[in-house]
Design an enzyme around this catalytic site. Sequence first.
Site, PDB file in Angstrom:
ATOM      1  N   ASP A 110       0.825  -1.213   0.000  1.00  0.00           N
ATOM      2  CA  ASP A 110       0.000   0.000   0.000  1.00  0.00           C
ATOM      3  C   ASP A 110       0.856   1.258   0.000  1.00  0.00           C
ATOM      4  OD1 ASP A 110       0.835  -0.753   2.619  1.00  0.00           O
ATOM      5  OD2 ASP A 110      -0.665   0.543   3.524  1.00  0.00           O
ATOM      6  N   TYR A 114      10.554   3.196   0.981  1.00  0.00           N
ATOM      7  CA  TYR A 114      10.050   1.835   0.856  1.00  0.00           C
ATOM      8  C   TYR A 114       9.051   1.746  -0.298  1.00  0.00           C
ATOM      9  CZ  TYR A 114       7.332  -2.369   1.959  1.00  0.00           C
ATOM     10  OH  TYR A 114       6.669  -3.576   1.891  1.00  0.00           O
TER      11      TYR A 114
END
Length: 293
Positions: A109, A132
């Site tokens: 996500d 990330y």
Amino acid sequence: MKKIIVTGSNGQLGRAINTLYGDSTEYELINTDFGVSGITDLDITDIDSVMEFASGIRPFAIINCAAHTNVDACETQIDAAYKINAVGARNMAIAAAQTGAKLVHISTDYVFSGDATRPYTEYDAPAPKAMYGITKLAGEDYIRQFADRFFIIRTAWLYGDGKNFVRTMLRLARDHDSISVVDDQIGSPTSADELAKAIMSLIPTDNYGLFHGTCEGECSWADFTKEIFRLSGIHTTVDPVTSARYKEMNPASADRPHYSVLENYMLKLTGGYAFASWEKAIAEYLSNNTISI
């Protein structure tokens, strides 16, 4: 038997996949990880090693669970994050294409900004903020560029057999009467067992493409913690705090998405696996597992 290479097999999802396929008479799992005792060493960032290994196995499918998932560390370990999350994904895609294997790649996500007011679907444009998410999105792009038959599955707030948020909260509760937990970050806690079932349902099919794969429903980290404690019969108080306050207490932490709920839209459109609700999944997890903290 059809062979499936599993990278990062010692992680939470890798372990869940092994449990699910444990009694299979159709598939044989070839487990790999890097630097884990008792598991075949495979450095996914080394293209020559990846190609030699995959060519020797000639797998039916590859499930790429390997990733640099420490969100805070990715902010400073940028080269390592790109090598594992982007170059590693590229290497697995090339190997899959050249051996004729299907490829399952796990994403996150964090490829979204987290500023939404409704759940993200697969048709929404990514805009990652943390390193990330940036490196994981680069990995997705490489999969599309080099793989022929692939399933990219974005998941979130994953927990299973291993170090995770659930175990951390239970450990903290053991030594504290109250704990502070962020209440303005909203997502969908997802059981590794549920994600493994979704992967298992996709692999035999030609239903290729990009999918979101999370448990149904949404909550804050504080709400999730309260449910963990309720189900566990723990009376530790959960003290809700803002992300800003948490950042003050942990200045080295990376920014997290405020709202990163994923809708499993493509699975719904294509008649794919229906995930359990996050409440049902965490209840089953706590019921079926002896949680070591």
